[in-house]
Design an enzyme around this catalytic site. Sequence first.
Site, PDB file in Angstrom:
ATOM      1  N   ARG A  61      16.849 -11.042  34.876  1.00  0.00           N
ATOM      2  CA  ARG A  61      17.283 -12.362  35.358  1.00  0.00           C
ATOM      3  C   ARG A  61      16.271 -12.920  36.352  1.00  0.00           C
ATOM      4  O   ARG A  61      16.006 -14.115  36.374  1.00  0.00           O
ATOM      5  CB  ARG A  61      18.665 -12.255  36.014  1.00  0.00           C
ATOM      6  CG  ARG A  61      19.800 -12.073  34.993  1.00  0.00           C
ATOM      7  CD  ARG A  61      21.132 -11.998  35.707  1.00  0.00           C
ATOM      8  NE  ARG A  61      21.214 -10.834  36.582  1.00  0.00           N
ATOM      9  CZ  ARG A  61      21.846 -10.806  37.754  1.00  0.00           C
ATOM     10  NH1 ARG A  61      22.423 -11.899  38.216  1.00  0.00           N
ATOM     11  NH2 ARG A  61      21.892  -9.694  38.467  1.00  0.00           N
ATOM     12  N   LYS A  86      18.408   3.423  49.419  1.00  0.00           N
ATOM     13  CA  LYS A  86      18.616   2.009  49.718  1.00  0.00           C
ATOM     14  C   LYS A  86      17.242   1.378  49.935  1.00  0.00           C
ATOM     15  O   LYS A  86      16.462   1.858  50.753  1.00  0.00           O
ATOM     16  CB  LYS A  86      19.492   1.853  50.968  1.00  0.00           C
ATOM     17  CG  LYS A  86      19.971   0.428  51.222  1.00  0.00           C
ATOM     18  CD  LYS A  86      20.992  -0.016  50.174  1.00  0.00           C
ATOM     19  CE  LYS A  86      21.650  -1.336  50.559  1.00  0.00           C
ATOM     20  NZ  LYS A  86      22.575  -1.194  51.694  1.00  0.00           N
ATOM     21  N   HIS A  87      16.948   0.336  49.188  1.00  0.00           N
ATOM     22  CA  HIS A  87      15.666  -0.354  49.283  1.00  0.00           C
ATOM     23  C   HIS A  87      14.489   0.619  49.164  1.00  0.00           C
ATOM     24  O   HIS A  87      13.557   0.610  49.976  1.00  0.00           O
ATOM     25  CB  HIS A  87      15.573  -1.152  50.584  1.00  0.00           C
ATOM     26  CG  HIS A  87      16.618  -2.227  50.695  1.00  0.00           C
ATOM     27  ND1 HIS A  87      16.829  -3.162  49.705  1.00  0.00           N
ATOM     28  CD2 HIS A  87      17.531  -2.507  51.652  1.00  0.00           C
ATOM     29  CE1 HIS A  87      17.811  -3.974  50.060  1.00  0.00           C
ATOM     30  NE2 HIS A  87      18.258  -3.584  51.238  1.00  0.00           N
ATOM     31  N   THR A 115      -7.488  -0.997   2.845  1.00  0.00           N
ATOM     32  CA  THR A 115      -7.396  -2.441   3.075  1.00  0.00           C
ATOM     33  C   THR A 115      -8.662  -3.016   3.698  1.00  0.00           C
ATOM     34  O   THR A 115      -8.746  -4.233   3.885  1.00  0.00           O
ATOM     35  CB  THR A 115      -6.199  -2.763   3.995  1.00  0.00           C
ATOM     36  OG1 THR A 115      -6.374  -2.078   5.234  1.00  0.00           O
ATOM     37  CG2 THR A 115      -4.896  -2.339   3.343  1.00  0.00           C
ATOM     38  N   THR A 149       0.835  -1.201   0.000  1.00  0.00           N
ATOM     39  CA  THR A 149       0.000   0.000   0.000  1.00  0.00           C
ATOM     40  C   THR A 149       0.869   1.250   0.000  1.00  0.00           C
ATOM     41  O   THR A 149       2.004   1.235   0.484  1.00  0.00           O
ATOM     42  CB  THR A 149      -0.889   0.048   1.259  1.00  0.00           C
ATOM     43  OG1 THR A 149      -0.038   0.153   2.411  1.00  0.00           O
ATOM     44  CG2 THR A 149      -1.757  -1.184   1.385  1.00  0.00           C
ATOM     45  N   GLY A 150       0.332   2.332  -0.542  1.00  0.00           N
ATOM     46  CA  GLY A 150       0.881   3.681  -0.433  1.00  0.00           C
ATOM     47  C   GLY A 150       2.377   3.820  -0.378  1.00  0.00           C
ATOM     48  O   GLY A 150       3.120   3.425  -1.280  1.00  0.00           O
ATOM     49  N   GLY A 206      26.309   0.053  48.933  1.00  0.00           N
ATOM     50  CA  GLY A 206      25.495  -0.749  48.016  1.00  0.00           C
ATOM     51  C   GLY A 206      24.212  -0.068  47.597  1.00  0.00           C
ATOM     52  O   GLY A 206      23.272  -0.720  47.150  1.00  0.00           O
ATOM     53  N   HIS A 262       3.051   4.545  50.543  1.00  0.00           N
ATOM     54  CA  HIS A 262       3.040   3.225  51.172  1.00  0.00           C
ATOM     55  C   HIS A 262       3.821   2.203  50.362  1.00  0.00           C
ATOM     56  O   HIS A 262       3.985   2.366  49.156  1.00  0.00           O
ATOM     57  CB  HIS A 262       1.598   2.752  51.353  1.00  0.00           C
ATOM     58  CG  HIS A 262       0.871   3.506  52.421  1.00  0.00           C
ATOM     59  ND1 HIS A 262      -0.148   4.401  52.144  1.00  0.00           N
ATOM     60  CD2 HIS A 262       1.047   3.535  53.762  1.00  0.00           C
ATOM     61  CE1 HIS A 262      -0.586   4.922  53.285  1.00  0.00           C
ATOM     62  NE2 HIS A 262       0.123   4.428  54.269  1.00  0.00           N
ATOM     63  N   ASN A 274       5.121   5.355  57.716  1.00  0.00           N
ATOM     64  CA  ASN A 274       5.147   6.700  58.278  1.00  0.00           C
ATOM     65  C   ASN A 274       6.539   7.306  58.112  1.00  0.00           C
ATOM     66  O   ASN A 274       7.522   6.653  58.418  1.00  0.00           O
ATOM     67  CB  ASN A 274       4.791   6.663  59.765  1.00  0.00           C
ATOM     68  CG  ASN A 274       3.342   6.340  60.006  1.00  0.00           C
ATOM     69  OD1 ASN A 274       2.463   6.932  59.421  1.00  0.00           O
ATOM     70  ND2 ASN A 274       3.092   5.376  60.921  1.00  0.00           N
TER      71      ASN A 274
END
Length: 530
Positions: free
Chosen positions: A219, A281-282, A71, A38-39, A311, A530, A424
């Site tokens: 992983r 961290k975390h 189409t 097409t086109g 870390g 939270h 909190n």
Amino acid sequence: MPSDPKRITRALLSVSDKTGLVDFARALAERGIELVSTGGTKRTLEEAGVPVRDVSDVTGFPEMMDGRVKTLHPAVHGGLLGIRANPEHQAAMLAHGIKPIDLLVVNLYPFEATVAAGRSYDDCVENIDIGGPAMIRAAAKNHGDVAVVVDADDYKAVLDDLSAYDGAVTLTLRRRLAQKAYARTAAYDAAISNWLAGEIGEAAPAYRALGGSIAEVMRYGENPHQAAAFYRTPEKRPGVATARQVQGKQLSYNNINDTDAAYEAVAEFAPERTAAVVIVKHANPCGVAEGASLREAYEKALRCDPVSAFGGIVAMNRPLDAEAARAMVEIFTEVIIAPDASEEAIAIVAAKKNLRLLLAGGLPDPRQPGLALRTVAGGFLAQGRDNAVVDDMDLKVVTKRAPTERELSDMRFAFRVAKHVKSNAIVYAKDGATVGIGAGQMSRVDSSRIAAWKAAEAARAAGLPESLAKGSVVASDAFFPFADGLLAAAEAGATAVIQPGGSMRDEEVIRAADEAGLAMVFTGHRHFRH
């Protein structure tokens, strides 16, 4: 031999993204496969000398209505949907002169890119593909007989099958391609419906569709027994999803989650005003600071909790420079993310080959609206992004003593940080740096005590005689339900408090603040995370 390989004799190609198209189409033609197009796709193939028929020759109708109709015709959809082994289908195809289409190659009008480019409403509507998704769904439904390709990355897989199975494509590949095809049209429709919801101001549409494209297979997820993958959505927000990874190991699920938390937090600090660094961290900040330079900001942030920073993730609001890079590589860090970096800084980080360096190309706008999602059993929660910014809030002094200018500056700083600490949340800050952070406790007074303990530990680590919380301010992400949390802050040495207010016991808390000689302001905005 794999089960049910299907020979490809005729292919329909209609693509917006023409990456790899000519080489793929030429390889098909060299196998004697008839090409219909097409086109613009047809023009591209003709200019490259690849033999191709116009779809109008198949349908008997010209393209019309600015290409909106080309189409959507039985000669196309019958060729895609007809079941080859069904006598009734075959009789209908024969009676109406419908030839089978064994391979469909379609990628869609660039709707997502048009929206991302900030184009007009009408331009976005014109880039909603109709014929493409209809053909894709038809071919995917009939994958028992038809192969459908919606991604140029799959051209090679098709050609490999054609080579291995004498011009046929296996059922295994056809099923995989069909799954991908339906996922693509689902993501496409999700982008359109969510865009329209935004255009009409519909915050809670009756149906909420989600869609994304694979960035990488991980992983594993949060834990090794959990499968995981990273997907990009149409939203163009600078961060992990847009970042270029300059070096280092593959990002893990937790790396991406923590890096996003760090970069969103550091974006609260305007780079033209000050250098800022966030250490996470975390998913929780363990140190945040402003400074005249990135190095100064980093060293102040690190002082808050050097143990937790080991870390961790380091995010900054300005391009990484060599001086800051030298300081940051002195301890083990998982990820550094910045808007950009100097060549000298990149070379310094390169000495730590496993350290991931991400350059995001910009900072996310903390005021930008957006969608935040969380899954629950049997559904998901959808809400607007927390785009409230303390600089836009009307701070109300509620105590007898008003805060000093220094206290007020630190209060705004601390409340910016509290927005990104798990509830909190209690944040002690002094001189544009966190000195103690309490996060994620069931009791606000426990968060206050933990933050005070962290401040004392940080002082000991720095060899200082008294807690870093002495003379600090304290921010709470939500109101103090009782005076005990506020009094714990006063005992730690805080002199001023910033909190949302709104508790039934506000008067009791205000009286306690006055008795302790604290200055306190209410923001009127809560920052639960939270």
